[in-house]
Enzyme design. Structure first.
Site, PDB file in Angstrom:
ATOM      1  N   CYS A 100       0.828  -1.196   0.000  1.00 55.82           N
ATOM      2  CA  CYS A 100       0.000   0.000   0.000  1.00 55.82           C
ATOM      3  C   CYS A 100       0.870   1.256   0.000  1.00 55.82           C
ATOM      4  O   CYS A 100       0.560   2.244  -0.668  1.00 55.82           O
ATOM      5  CB  CYS A 100      -0.902  -0.025   1.223  1.00 55.82           C
ATOM      6  SG  CYS A 100      -1.992   1.361   1.253  1.00 55.82           S
ATOM      7  N   CYS A 200      -4.447  -2.214   5.976  1.00 56.17           N
ATOM      8  CA  CYS A 200      -4.304  -0.834   5.607  1.00 56.17           C
ATOM      9  C   CYS A 200      -5.607  -0.383   4.955  1.00 56.17           C
ATOM     10  O   CYS A 200      -5.918  -0.808   3.854  1.00 56.17           O
ATOM     11  CB  CYS A 200      -3.155  -0.859   4.611  1.00 56.17           C
ATOM     12  SG  CYS A 200      -2.719   0.640   3.919  1.00 56.17           S
TER      13      CYS A 200
END
Length: 395
Positions: A100, A200
């Site tokens: 991410c 995330c």
């Protein structure tokens, strides 16, 4: 005034990062990334991103900085979520947070920030950046956060020089308690907010539940392998080259069901990862069972008793040639070269003494001490002192 876009996540760290930049005289803009709105795949009725974006907005108002929300859910789904499902399906364990950062925060998000005229992007990561000159060129260093308990440099192990050049980490020299104290003094709504856990940006997610929505459950056997199995005491082959030796050290053991006894059933090998002990639901063993291997082809899970089972430990790991990533390109190894480093194979693992060996077809990381649960698909990161200089996907 230089312009900085702060990724305001609705947590305390990015809130204080925004404030510190303001104090340093930057023009600060707050940007909230909305990365998930597929309600068919949220786990509970809580909608974390709405609450988080509200908190981010309130922090921006309190600090008096402009604020907007960007919707990156398309990119997020394509680059992170689909990758995760694909990896799990192959029986590997991805690290969405590392990805991410590489693909979203410091790529898609960074490009949006730069298009808004930003000179830098800032996040609330506990890590530090410095610069040195090498052969007349500026080289950026990624260093551990001052709070050793919270150091997050590992999550940024895939960043490039280009990404680091445009990044700022304002809270890197503070400890978590100091950050909370600043937020409390400013009376920010996020001051006492708990740290977010889990994927995330997908919010409060239990991984098997999340995976179950895409990967079909299918029953298979849980097999227990005895710690004294002859597979753990094979004679070392004589006359091997150094590279062949390392290959053997790093290789997965090929287990077959006949080697052990069936102790239970599971709902899909792709939901489980090496070193895991929760979720097996096997009772009646003297000690806890740990997963030592999974096979998604045969849908079998292999386990062993206790965290000291020999099936958990290996002294080396391999990284494919194209998966070796150097943050410090100037330190990259050529074929046949070695380097002594400190390395970790997961977040928060204490650094381990190791040697990197670069060969034609990739790199081996050889540890001084055997490591537990080296997991395919996770990232190995290596440091010199407190500087993270490179990383790669464990193959």
């Amino acid at each position: 005034m230089k312009r900085v876009v702060v990724g305001l996540s609705g947590g305390v760290d990015s809130s204080v990062a925004a404030y510190l930049l303001q104090q340093q005289g930057y023009e600060v803009i707050g940007l909230f990334m909305k990365n998930w709105h597929d309600d068919s795949v949220t786990i509970s009725n809580e909608c974390p991103w709405l609450e988080d974006s509200n908190d981010a907005l309130l922090v921006a108002e309190k600090l008096g900085i402009p604020f907007q929300t960007v919707d990156l859910s398309e990119e997020y789904k394509e680059k992170i979520v689909d990758y995760m499902f694909n990896e799990y399906e192959k029986g590997r364990t991805p690290n969405p947070d590392v990805l991410c950062n590489r693909e979203i925060k410091f790529d898609v998000f960074m490009k949006i920030a730069l298009s808004l005229g930003a000179d830098f992007v800032a996040t609330g990561h506990y890590c530090q950046k410095s610069e040195i000159e090498v052969n007349g060129e500026t080289v950026y260093q990624l260093k551990a956060g001052a709070d050793t308990n919270k150091d997050q440099s590992y999550f940024l192990c895939q960043l490039s020089q280009e990404q680091l050049a445009k990044s700022l980490f304002p809270i890197g020299e503070l400890t978590k308690p100091e950050v909370r104290e600043i937020a409390g003094q400013l009376d920010l709504i996020t001051a006492e907010k708990k740290d977010s856990q889990g994927l995330c940006f997908i919010g409060k997610v239990r991984l098997p539940d999340f995976l179950q929505q895409k990967l079909q459950p299918k029953a298979g056997d849980i097999i227990q392998i005895d710690k004294d199995d002859p597979i753990y005491n094979l004679e070392k082959k004589v006359g091997l080259s150094f590279e062949e030796d390392l290959k053997l050290e790093a290789e997965k053991i090929s287990y077959t069901p006949e080697m052990g006894k069936v102790v239970g059933k599971h709902q899909g090998a792709h939901y489980f990862t090496i070193g895991q002990r929760k979720g097996l639901n096997v009772g009646g063993t003297t000690d806890p069972l740990f997963i030592i291997a999974t096979n998604v082809e045969t849908n079998t899970i292999y386990t062993g008793l206790t965290s000291q089972h020999p099936g958990l430990f290996k002294k080396a790991l391999h990284i494919e040639k194209e998966e070796v990533h150097w943050i410090r390109k100037d330190l990259a190894l050529a074929k046949g070269e070695t380097m002594n480093v400190m390395a970790r194979i997961r977040y928060r693992q204490p650094l381990q003494s190791a040697t990197l060996h670069q060969f034609e077809n990739g790199m081996y990381v050889a540890f001084d001490e055997p490591q537990s649960a080296i997991t395919e698909g996770q990232f190995a990161a290596w440091y010199v002192g407190d500087e993270l200089i490179g990383s790669g996907v464990i193959s």
